[in-house]
Motif scaffolding. Structure first.
Motif, short mmCIF file in Angstrom:
data_model
loop_
_atom_site.label_atom_id
_atom_site.label_comp_id
_atom_site.label_asym_id
_atom_site.label_seq_id
_atom_site.Cartn_x
_atom_site.Cartn_y
_atom_site.Cartn_z
N LEU A 67 -102.40 62.22 7.36
CA LEU A 67 -103.27 62.27 8.54
C LEU A 67 -103.75 60.87 8.93
N HIS A 68 -104.07 60.09 7.91
CA HIS A 68 -104.60 58.75 8.14
C HIS A 68 -103.57 57.87 8.86
N TYR A 69 -102.35 57.86 8.32
CA TYR A 69 -101.28 57.04 8.91
C TYR A 69 -100.91 57.57 10.31
N LEU A 115 -105.62 45.94 10.59
CA LEU A 115 -106.16 46.26 9.26
C LEU A 115 -105.40 47.41 8.61
N HIS A 116 -105.07 48.45 9.36
CA HIS A 116 -104.32 49.57 8.77
C HIS A 116 -102.92 49.12 8.33
N SER A 117 -102.28 48.27 9.13
CA SER A 117 -100.93 47.78 8.76
C SER A 117 -100.99 47.05 7.42
N GLY A 163 -116.26 51.33 8.33
CA GLY A 163 -115.84 49.93 8.28
C GLY A 163 -114.91 49.63 7.14
N TRP A 164 -114.90 48.36 6.76
CA TRP A 164 -113.94 47.86 5.76
C TRP A 164 -114.60 46.79 4.88
N GLY A 165 -114.18 46.73 3.63
CA GLY A 165 -114.42 45.56 2.79
C GLY A 165 -113.15 44.73 2.83
N ILE A 198 -110.05 47.17 2.41
CA ILE A 198 -110.43 48.46 1.83
C ILE A 198 -111.09 49.30 2.91
N ASP A 199 -110.39 50.36 3.30
CA ASP A 199 -110.83 51.23 4.40
C ASP A 199 -111.89 52.20 3.86
N VAL A 200 -113.12 52.09 4.34
CA VAL A 200 -114.16 53.03 3.90
C VAL A 200 -114.65 53.91 5.06
N GLU A 202 -114.73 57.45 6.77
CA GLU A 202 -114.69 58.75 6.07
C GLU A 202 -113.28 59.36 6.08
N HIS A 203 -112.49 59.09 7.14
CA HIS A 203 -111.14 59.68 7.20
C HIS A 203 -110.26 59.18 6.05
N ALA A 204 -110.65 58.09 5.42
CA ALA A 204 -109.84 57.53 4.33
C ALA A 204 -110.04 58.28 3.01
MN MN3 Z 1 -108.55 54.13 8.50
#
Ligand code: MN3
Length: 240
Positions: A67-69, A115-117, A163-165, A198-200, A202-204
């Motif tokens: 789902l995420h991808y 960022l996702h890539s 967000g992301w770390g 690092i994807d934080v 909620e969908h992750a």
């Molecule tokens: Mn994501």
């Protein structure tokens, strides 16, 4: 059968196990080592996942990865192309009334694509540790690998909202640096090249970890591909 066709068929035959990781990685990267995010016309494209969607089990479950991808990353790519088209239309029609809106949207969606890539290639199905020059730089800039881990974990866990770390290389100071990104595009340092993200959102993690973001972040350290981070550092230093 030529070699290319043979490799293609071999991929189909092994489709039930894992994809040939090295070749998929190669297709996802341009000659200069940067991720391939656009086609020849400058439109955004989503590269293939470098593994099957069950590859990161049990730390990241198959349904979440799928789902995420497909819908979160894929949706951002579609939206970024729309933003780009709307900006081009505004310019062509000499009507700049809404161009700032689409420019902000593009910053959000394109940053999500970037960022996702990087995120997918930052992960693998085994535990690795930083080595070589990457480890030396970590020790120089953070004291030790354990200190870096604690720092990026705390930064990721404590993002306000989505967000992301991010661990990045800052060419202006020639140092590794940690950032806490909100949404996809806020709280950056200009110039930073992201190395580990690092994807934080909620969908992750929500399907498997529910409200336990901290557990998800801790679990990720079992599947971080530090070899990929090291390659990215090497590329970032050449680009700088
Ligand atoms: Mn994501």
């Amino acid at each position: 059968m030529n070699r290319k066709l043979f490799l293609k068929n071999a991929t189909i035959l092994t489709g039930a196990s894992i994809l040939p990781v090295s070749s998929v990685f190669a297709q996802n990267v341009q000659n200069n080592g940067l991720d391939k995010l656009t086609d020849d016309n400058g439109n955004f494209i989503q590269s293939a996942l470098p593994y099957n969607d069950n590859f990161l089990e049990p730390f990241m479950d198959q349904e979440t990865t799928h789902l995420h991808y497909t819908f979160h990353h894929g949706g951002a790519v579609k939206a970024a192309n729309k933003d780009l088209a709307m900006i081009r239309k505004s310019m062509d029609e000499n009507n700049l009334e809404t161009v700032d809106y689409w420019t902000k949207k593009l910053s959000y969606h394109f940053s999500s694509h970037v960022l996702h890539s990087i995120f997918w290639t930052n992960l693998t199905n085994k535990k690795t540790n930083p080595e070589g020059q990457l480890l030396k730089d970590i020790e120089k800039d953070f004291g030790s690998y354990d200190k870096l881990k604690a720092y990026i974990a705390a930064t990721s866990k404590n993002v306000d909202g989505a967000g992301w770390g991010i661990l990045g290389y800052q060419p202006y100071s020639k140092k590794l640096t940690i950032m806490q990104c909100e949404n996809h595009e806020k709280l950056t340092q200009w110039g930073v090249v992201p190395l580990l993200v690092i994807d934080v959102w909620e969908h992750a993690y929500y399907l498997k970890y529910k409200n336990k973001r901290n557990d998800f972040v801790d679990a990720l350290f079992n599947i971080i591909n530090w070899d990929n981070v090291a390659e990215r550092l090497n590329t970032a230093k050449k680009l700088a």
